[in-house]
Write an enzyme that holds these catalytic residues in place. Sequence first.
Site: not given
Ligand SMILES: [Zn+2]
Length: 425
Positions: A251, A294, A297, A300, A302-303, A346, A353, A356
């Site tokens: 992850h 992952r 998925k 996003d 934040c990754y 995201d 937010d 993020h």
């Molecule tokens: Zn995220």
Amino acid sequence: MSNGVSVKAKLLGRKREITERILPEEEALDAEEYIETVEDIMKEVETETTIDRQTTLDACNEWFVKDSQPLFKNSHLKYLQYAFKLQFPANLTALDASQPWMLYWIANSFKVLQPEELTEEFQRKIVQKLFTISPQGGPFGGGVGQLPHIAGSYASINALSLCNNIDNCWDKINRKAIYNWLLKLKQPDGGFKTCLEVGENDTRGIYCALSIASMLNIITPELCEGVLDYLINCQTYEGGFGGCPQEDEGHGGYTFCAVASLMILNKLDSVDVEALMRWCSSRQCNEEKGFNGRANKLVDGCYSFWVGSTAAMLEASGKGLCVSKNALHEYICQCCQTEQDGGLRDKPGKYADFYHTNYVLLGLAISESEYTLQTKQENTSAVLIESKSNTKLDYALSNLQEINPIYGVPIADLTKFVAHFNTHL
Ligand SMILES: [Zn+2]
């Protein structure tokens, strides 16, 4: 566990027989026919996952066709200023136990975007809040009256490192109390509990403990005992890291925690680096261009940090580059922001937010930089990294502050902070 097939089917949530279709030879079809054939087959094997992915991809594609966007700095600064000036809406009570995190995300976003925007007034507010949470100077809980927590303490130390030692706040940090508390959190398997009274034990605890201890120069062999074996056992067959030893799935968040911890221990070569690099590469989605956390998925923002920073640490260690910074840059600037609404998000369709905003900005800083390890300095246990502008980037630079991917704070602030704690406790 008597029947391997049924176990597998359960894991995959499969409700029907597996069918195999051989695609006609590519050369025999023209491009349009080929796409139609693939689309037909995809319709037959449609699941909730493939539908969600297609929806996300369609949303991203709407943004990719637009002219390439610069980072909308002013909109994002306005969004951040609101955090210090207005009361938060009631729904943010869900983050009541994450108050130091909010301070770190907001302060760090300011610093990465434009350091002088984190004014002395804002710095004082941060310091006042954190020392109200912990009047004795640490360890820190998530809010006033809450139990000390390793994540709250990590976020507090990071937030304080951004405050330029205003009103000598760095001297109020109780290194001895924090060290003794970290030792108490230590578990026989090498991990750290997140909280003395309750709390889980996984790679997040290890990263927070080592990050705090190396920044405050309180790291000792006793504190690090067993950590390396714990981390080695968290690497999965895929190459990424799970949260706990022998866990099932790599992850992005756990992998960041494990790799940053290995960097602090100077033990990156103790794990399968090749497999880790392959796993990082596979996290970058070809069409969406950003990272997922992952396999299978959705992309996003934040990754961009959790995975992007892992790639940056590998790069700094001389292992080479395993992701496309150009593609990451494109995902962030096209899909994670709009000019009208400040803050970063995201993916298209989601609201911005603070979480993020911070991690997407850090990801953007990584895409715009090239990294090398700085030679180990005697008077600090922090691992310092050098950063310079990415000369291979196809886009104009956003003039962000250079960041250290291990700690997620600007290099300038980190250097000053660790120099303040230049005597080992
Ligand atoms: Zn995220």
